[in-house]
Write a protein that holds these residues in place. Structure first.
Motif, PDB file in Angstrom:
ATOM      1  N   ARG A  74     155.904  39.639  26.772  1.00 56.22           N
ATOM      2  CA  ARG A  74     155.903  38.738  25.612  1.00 56.22           C
ATOM      3  C   ARG A  74     156.625  39.342  24.405  1.00 56.22           C
ATOM      4  O   ARG A  74     156.661  38.729  23.340  1.00 56.22           O
ATOM      5  CB  ARG A  74     154.470  38.400  25.225  1.00 56.22           C
ATOM      6  N   ALA A  75     157.196  40.525  24.551  1.00 57.45           N
ATOM      7  CA  ALA A  75     157.823  41.219  23.423  1.00 57.45           C
ATOM      8  C   ALA A  75     158.953  40.417  22.788  1.00 57.45           C
ATOM      9  O   ALA A  75     159.034  40.319  21.555  1.00 57.45           O
ATOM     10  CB  ALA A  75     158.324  42.587  23.864  1.00 57.45           C
TER      11      ALA A  75
ATOM     12  N   GLU B 212     159.404  37.239  22.759  1.00 59.74           N
ATOM     13  CA  GLU B 212     158.825  36.069  22.109  1.00 59.74           C
ATOM     14  C   GLU B 212     158.330  36.403  20.700  1.00 59.74           C
ATOM     15  O   GLU B 212     158.447  35.594  19.784  1.00 59.74           O
ATOM     16  CB  GLU B 212     157.667  35.569  22.974  1.00 59.74           C
ATOM     17  N   LEU B 213     157.805  37.603  20.533  1.00 58.65           N
ATOM     18  CA  LEU B 213     157.272  38.003  19.228  1.00 58.65           C
ATOM     19  C   LEU B 213     158.287  38.717  18.338  1.00 58.65           C
ATOM     20  O   LEU B 213     157.996  38.983  17.169  1.00 58.65           O
ATOM     21  CB  LEU B 213     156.056  38.909  19.416  1.00 58.65           C
TER      22      LEU B 213
ATOM     23  N   VAL C 279     158.812  37.329  14.870  1.00 62.73           N
ATOM     24  CA  VAL C 279     157.610  37.151  14.054  1.00 62.73           C
ATOM     25  C   VAL C 279     157.543  38.287  13.024  1.00 62.73           C
ATOM     26  O   VAL C 279     157.649  39.460  13.394  1.00 62.73           O
ATOM     27  CB  VAL C 279     156.341  37.125  14.940  1.00 62.73           C
TER      28      VAL C 279
ATOM     29  N   TRP D 186     155.571  40.280  11.651  1.00 66.09           N
ATOM     30  CA  TRP D 186     154.363  41.099  11.648  1.00 66.09           C
ATOM     31  C   TRP D 186     154.758  42.555  11.854  1.00 66.09           C
ATOM     32  O   TRP D 186     155.815  42.855  12.417  1.00 66.09           O
ATOM     33  CB  TRP D 186     153.414  40.711  12.774  1.00 66.09           C
TER      34      TRP D 186
ATOM     35  N   GLU E 247     154.439  46.186  13.728  1.00 63.38           N
ATOM     36  CA  GLU E 247     154.299  46.509  15.160  1.00 63.38           C
ATOM     37  C   GLU E 247     152.828  46.610  15.549  1.00 63.38           C
ATOM     38  O   GLU E 247     152.437  46.202  16.648  1.00 63.38           O
ATOM     39  CB  GLU E 247     155.060  47.792  15.511  1.00 63.38           C
TER      40      GLU E 247
ATOM     41  N   GLN F  90     150.326  44.925  14.173  1.00 61.75           N
ATOM     42  CA  GLN F  90     149.796  43.561  14.253  1.00 61.75           C
ATOM     43  C   GLN F  90     150.205  42.896  15.570  1.00 61.75           C
ATOM     44  O   GLN F  90     149.404  42.222  16.215  1.00 61.75           O
ATOM     45  CB  GLN F  90     150.288  42.725  13.068  1.00 61.75           C
ATOM     46  N   LYS F  91     151.452  43.089  15.955  1.00 61.78           N
ATOM     47  CA  LYS F  91     151.923  42.526  17.225  1.00 61.78           C
ATOM     48  C   LYS F  91     151.160  43.143  18.391  1.00 61.78           C
ATOM     49  O   LYS F  91     150.759  42.440  19.329  1.00 61.78           O
ATOM     50  CB  LYS F  91     153.424  42.762  17.399  1.00 61.78           C
TER      51      LYS F  91
ATOM     52  N   PHE G 107     147.659  41.673  18.462  1.00 61.34           N
ATOM     53  CA  PHE G 107     147.722  40.278  18.894  1.00 61.34           C
ATOM     54  C   PHE G 107     147.925  40.189  20.406  1.00 61.34           C
ATOM     55  O   PHE G 107     147.223  39.438  21.096  1.00 61.34           O
ATOM     56  CB  PHE G 107     148.858  39.545  18.162  1.00 61.34           C
ATOM     57  N   LEU G 108     148.869  40.955  20.923  1.00 60.92           N
ATOM     58  CA  LEU G 108     149.146  40.909  22.359  1.00 60.92           C
ATOM     59  C   LEU G 108     147.967  41.433  23.178  1.00 60.92           C
ATOM     60  O   LEU G 108     147.669  40.902  24.251  1.00 60.92           O
ATOM     61  CB  LEU G 108     150.423  41.687  22.682  1.00 60.92           C
TER      62      LEU G 108
ATOM     63  N   GLN H 136     145.462  38.618  23.219  1.00 62.98           N
ATOM     64  CA  GLN H 136     145.913  37.560  24.120  1.00 62.98           C
ATOM     65  C   GLN H 136     145.718  37.955  25.585  1.00 62.98           C
ATOM     66  O   GLN H 136     145.292  37.138  26.402  1.00 62.98           O
ATOM     67  CB  GLN H 136     147.384  37.218  23.862  1.00 62.98           C
TER      68      GLN H 136
END
Length: 173
Positions: A37-38, A40-41, A44, A46, A48, A50-51, A54-55, A58
Motif C-alpha cells: 500500500r506504500a 497509495e499513501l 498523503v 502525513w 512516515e 503516521q503512515k 495507519f498501515l 489497517q
C-alpha cells in the motif's frame, strides 16, 4: 484434490513451498501489507510515522476481518528456499473457492510465482467443478493476469471489482 496441500506441484517453481501462517509470521505479514500500500499513501501529507501507524492499523483490521468472516480458511505463507516471500489466503465454501488475498514481496513479483499459485488453485476448481471468485481494485495490474486466466467481471463492489472464473472440464489424458 485441494490446492497447496502437497509439498510440491508441477506448476510451482523449484524451492517454493507453502505452510500455515503462525504467530511468528505476524510481523512479516504486516510489513508485506504495508509495502503493498506504500504507493497509495505516497501523496498523503502525513509523516512516515503516521503512515506506518495507519498501515499497521489497517493490517490489524484486515487480519481481524479475515479471522471473523472466513473461519477455516487456508492462510498460507509463501516461502522460497525457506524465506518468506508472500501470502495466499483461500476460503472454500460449497460451490465456491474464494481467493481472499494473494501478495508477494516486490522483488518476487513478475516472476511467474503468482501465476503458478493461481494455476494450482484453478486446477483444484476445475477438478471439483467449483467457481473461483475474488475482489480486486480496478487499477491493480493483476487484473490483466486474472483476465488472461479466464476470470470475468461479475459486478462492481465499491472500489473493488468482483471477478469469477467458472470451472472448465479437466483436460483429457
Amino acid at each position: 484434490m485441494r490446492a497447496f496441500q502437497t509439498p510440491s506441484h508441477a506448476a510451482r517453481p523449484a524451492g517454493l513451498t507453502l505452510r500455515a501462517i503462525g504467530p511468528a509470521d505476524h510481523e512479516f505479514l504486516a510489513e508485506l501489507y504495508a509495502a503493498g500500500r506504500a504507493l497509495e499513501l505516497a501523496p498523503v501529507p502525513w509523516s512516515e510515522e503516521q503512515k506506518r501507524r495507519f498501515l499497521r492499523d489497517q493490517f490489524e483490521l484486515q487480519h481481524a476481518h479475515y479471522e471473523k468472516h472466513y473461519p477455516g480458511a487456508d492462510r498460507l505463507l509463501v516461502e522460497l528456499a525457506e524465506h518468506p516471500i508472500g501470502r495466499i489466503y483461500v476460503y472454500r465454501s460449497p460451490g465456491e473457492i474464494r481467493l481472499m488475498d494473494i501478495a508477494l514481496v516486490s522483488e518476487r513479483q513478475h516472476q511467474g510465482i503468482g501465476s503458478a499459485l493461481l494455476a494450482e488453485l484453478i486446477e483444484e476448481a476445475d477438478l471439483a467443478g467449483t467457481t473461483i471468485t475474488l475482489h480486486v481494485e480496478a487499477d491493480n495490474p493483476a487484473c490483466k493476469l486474472y483476465r488472461r486466466l479466464g476470470f470475468e467481471h461479475l459486478e462492481d463492489r465499491g472500489v473493488y471489482q468482483f471477478l469469477g472464473r467458472k470451472p472448465r472440464a479437466p483436460a483429457l489424458p
